[in-house]
Scaffold this active site. Structure first.
Site, PDB file in Angstrom:
ATOM      1  N   GLU A 162     -24.219   5.961  65.669  1.00  0.00           N
ATOM      2  CA  GLU A 162     -22.810   5.759  66.043  1.00  0.00           C
ATOM      3  C   GLU A 162     -22.818   5.345  67.497  1.00  0.00           C
ATOM      4  O   GLU A 162     -22.983   6.183  68.380  1.00  0.00           O
ATOM      5  CB  GLU A 162     -22.007   7.053  65.871  1.00  0.00           C
TER       6      GLU A 162
ATOM      7  N   CYS B  54     -15.683   6.555  72.188  1.00  0.00           N
ATOM      8  CA  CYS B  54     -16.237   5.258  71.763  1.00  0.00           C
ATOM      9  C   CYS B  54     -15.227   4.443  70.953  1.00  0.00           C
ATOM     10  O   CYS B  54     -15.374   3.231  70.848  1.00  0.00           O
ATOM     11  CB  CYS B  54     -17.544   5.446  71.013  1.00  0.00           C
TER      12      CYS B  54
ATOM     13  N   LYS C 119     -30.406  17.916  69.790  1.00  0.00           N
ATOM     14  CA  LYS C 119     -30.617  17.723  71.236  1.00  0.00           C
ATOM     15  C   LYS C 119     -29.254  17.332  71.812  1.00  0.00           C
ATOM     16  O   LYS C 119     -28.818  16.187  71.690  1.00  0.00           O
ATOM     17  CB  LYS C 119     -31.673  16.636  71.445  1.00  0.00           C
TER      18      LYS C 119
ATOM     19  N   GLU D 222     -17.868  -1.966  77.410  1.00  0.00           N
ATOM     20  CA  GLU D 222     -17.118  -0.748  77.087  1.00  0.00           C
ATOM     21  C   GLU D 222     -16.850  -0.024  78.406  1.00  0.00           C
ATOM     22  O   GLU D 222     -17.792   0.335  79.118  1.00  0.00           O
ATOM     23  CB  GLU D 222     -17.969   0.120  76.153  1.00  0.00           C
TER      24      GLU D 222
HETATM   25  C1  SIN Z   1     -16.886   9.354  69.903  1.00  0.00           C
HETATM   26  O1  SIN Z   1     -16.262   8.890  70.832  1.00  0.00           O
HETATM   27  O2  SIN Z   1     -18.123   9.345  69.950  1.00  0.00           O
HETATM   28  C2  SIN Z   1     -16.238   9.959  68.685  1.00  0.00           C
HETATM   29  C3  SIN Z   1     -14.776   9.846  68.656  1.00  0.00           C
HETATM   30  C4  SIN Z   1     -14.148  10.405  67.391  1.00  0.00           C
HETATM   31  O3  SIN Z   1     -14.817  11.014  66.563  1.00  0.00           O
HETATM   32  O4  SIN Z   1     -12.952  10.218  67.236  1.00  0.00           O
END
Ligand code: SIN
Length: 513
Positions: free
Chosen positions: A283, A317, A205, A415
């Protein structure tokens, strides 16, 4: 088939598409992998309801095309397709799966340019960055094509003479993969590469903002000969996403979930998976500290800061969220960072000189604007930026540097996920480590130091899953990507990535003597 037939059958849309193409200086007719149907059981399908939703280019606000707005009944069909495909996919040899993954990888490499254009079109990334993402994303399929045949079991030393004991690894079953908009290609390949190598089938998805990259990858998977039902992509708009997500967690035919996205959504999906005791890989968000000690090479630290903070316009992230700069070099670092930031070029990512694209959608721009306003209201100093870049487009925000940060500011606590760098002054190593760790998040952390004893000490003390030492970019297929605390569960990439998609079965052979 041309894009006009595949993506925008309406005359009005066709006109819009040509306007978009002109604005982009890109001949969209040549984007042969741009599909406007979902991919289920090896077929390009519409939603059963016939509903669709529009996908807009974040740089221009123009329509790229529409895709099916799928709901509960559609996702159930996709899950069933993946479930039906599982027995045959899991029973071919790991070597055969590896060969098919390798073919998929070869096709992705061959068509990397086109996939990168699609990423830029829907995610707004500068084209050079999209190419980088595609190379990164492809490397996971390359890696897992090889890892497939290294999924080994163990023969144990039995404590009883008449018994032999072995452990084997088997695929968990159908994997639900829910992927974000910030890396529309790489987050799919990082999950699907591992799942398929392990022998799982999957239902993907993709994020509402970026479905076209996912669909393009299905086209290439089909060309590679990956059998029907092994990869399925269900597209749905925001109102349907919670129902579709819930089914992907709760369906008895689903064995596990791998999700990349916000901590808030991750917590919800985790709860939904609990009822079926599903395997979960999460994640989630970070709040990465980026420490620069007095002993550091400042120029290298500024290079790393720019690379980490402004990758995908800060929408990553693992992006540096809080710069902690030691008092002896604070002013120098801030000055050098500002010089680099004011030279960043904002614009439509398809233009070759642009290195900062738009934010993904209006909600994200509002969020970043709110974070900066909160900081300024509470006494932060704006060193540069601090405003929307409306002269470029509605979803652009100026690269912004803030100092005089206080611990109650949102930019310190949350964040940011945008082009806002906040610099905090500290005096001792202990203070820097304390500030770094005073968050519930624990994804990535970075520090720059030329003191070798400090390097090892601080790397061990940082409460994160990944540390960059004198380095701002740490992602790689060979490395284990993942967080601790509220940043997630499990690891992606590396040989650990496959472990998320297998379970260990103990087999005891008795009465052998
Ligand atoms: C992400 O921001 O979700 C992944 C970043 C990365 O794999 O370097």
């Amino acid at each position: 088939m041309s894009l006009y037939i595949r993506v925008l059958p309406l005359v009005q849309s066709d006109k819009l598409l040509r306007m978009t193409a002109k604005a982009f200086k890109m001949d969209l007719k040549n984007l042969s992998f741009l599909h406007n149907k979902a991919y289920v059981n090896g077929e390009w399908v519409s939603a059963k309801s016939g509903k669709t939703f529009n996908v807009l280019n974040p740089a221009t606000g123009e329509l790229i095309g529409d895709v099916p707005d799928m709901d509960l009944q559609d996702v159930q069909v996709a899950i069933k397709a993946a479930h039906d495909a599982f027995p045959s996919w899991s029973s071919i040899t790991a070597k055969e799966r590896g060969i098919l993954l390798r073919k998929w990888y070869d096709l992705m490499e061959k068509n990397a340019e086109e996939i990168a254009k699609i990423v830029t079109l829907e995610a707004g990334k500068p084209l050079a960055e999209s190419k980088g993402e595609v190379a990164y994303g492809n490397s996971f399929v390359d890696w897992f094509a090889e890892e497939a045949r290294r999924i080994h079991g163990e023969v144990l030393q039995s404590p009883i003479k008449s018994k032999e004991m072995v452990l084997i690894k088997q695929p968990i079953g159908v994997a639900a993969l829910i992927t974000p908009w910030n890396f529309p290609q790489a987050m799919i390949t990082r999950k699907a590469g591992a799942a398929l190598a392990a022998g799982c089938t999957c239902v993907i998805k993709p994020a509402e903002d970026t479905p076209f990259t996912a669909l393009a990858l299905c086209d290439l998977a089909a060309q590679a000969g990956i059998p029907k039902g092994v990869i399925n992509v269900v597209t749905s708009d925001r109102p349907n996403a919670p129902t579709v997500g819930k089914e992907l967690c709760e369906s008895p035919l689903i064995a596990g979930l791998s999700f990349t996205g916000s901590t808030e959504v991750g917590k919800l999906l985790y709860q939904q998976c609990a009822s079926g005791i599903k395997r979960v890989g999460l994640e989630l968000g970070g709040n990465a500290p980026f420490i620069v000690f007095n002993s550091a090479d400042i120029d290298k630290a500024v290079d790393g800061a720019i690379a980490s903070k402004f990758r995908n316009c800060g929408q990553t992230c693992v992006s540096a969220n809080r710069f902690l700069i030691q008092d002896g070099i604070f002013d120098k670092f801030v000055e050098k960072l500002k010089e680099r930031m004011i030279n960043l070029k904002l614009g439509n990512g398809i233009q070759s000189d642009v290195n900062q694209g738009p934010l993904i959608n209006k909600a994200q721009v509002n969020k970043v604007e709110g974070i900066v306003k909160d900081a300024v209201d509470k006494g932060a100093t704006v060193v540069c930026g601090g405003q929307r870049a409306t002269e470029i487009g509605e979803q652009f925000y100026q690269p912004t540097l803030l100092t005089n940060i206080k611990t109650d500011m949102l930019c310190y606590l949350e964040e940011i996920f945008g082009p806002v760098a906040v610099c905090i002054k500290f005096s001792s190593e202990d203070e820097a480590v304390t500030i770094s760790n005073c968050t519930k998040r624990g994804l990535a952390g970075y520090f720059y130091s030329n003191d070798v004893t400090q390097v090892w000490r601080v790397a061990k003390k940082m409460e994160v899953g990944m540390v960059g030492v004198n380095e701002g970019i740490i992602s790689s297929a060979e490395a284990a990507f993942g967080g601790i605390k509220e940043s997630g569960i499990g690891r992606e990439g590396s040989h650990h990535g496959i472990e998320e998609f297998v379970y260990v079965k103990y087999i005891c052979f008795g009465n052998l003597q």
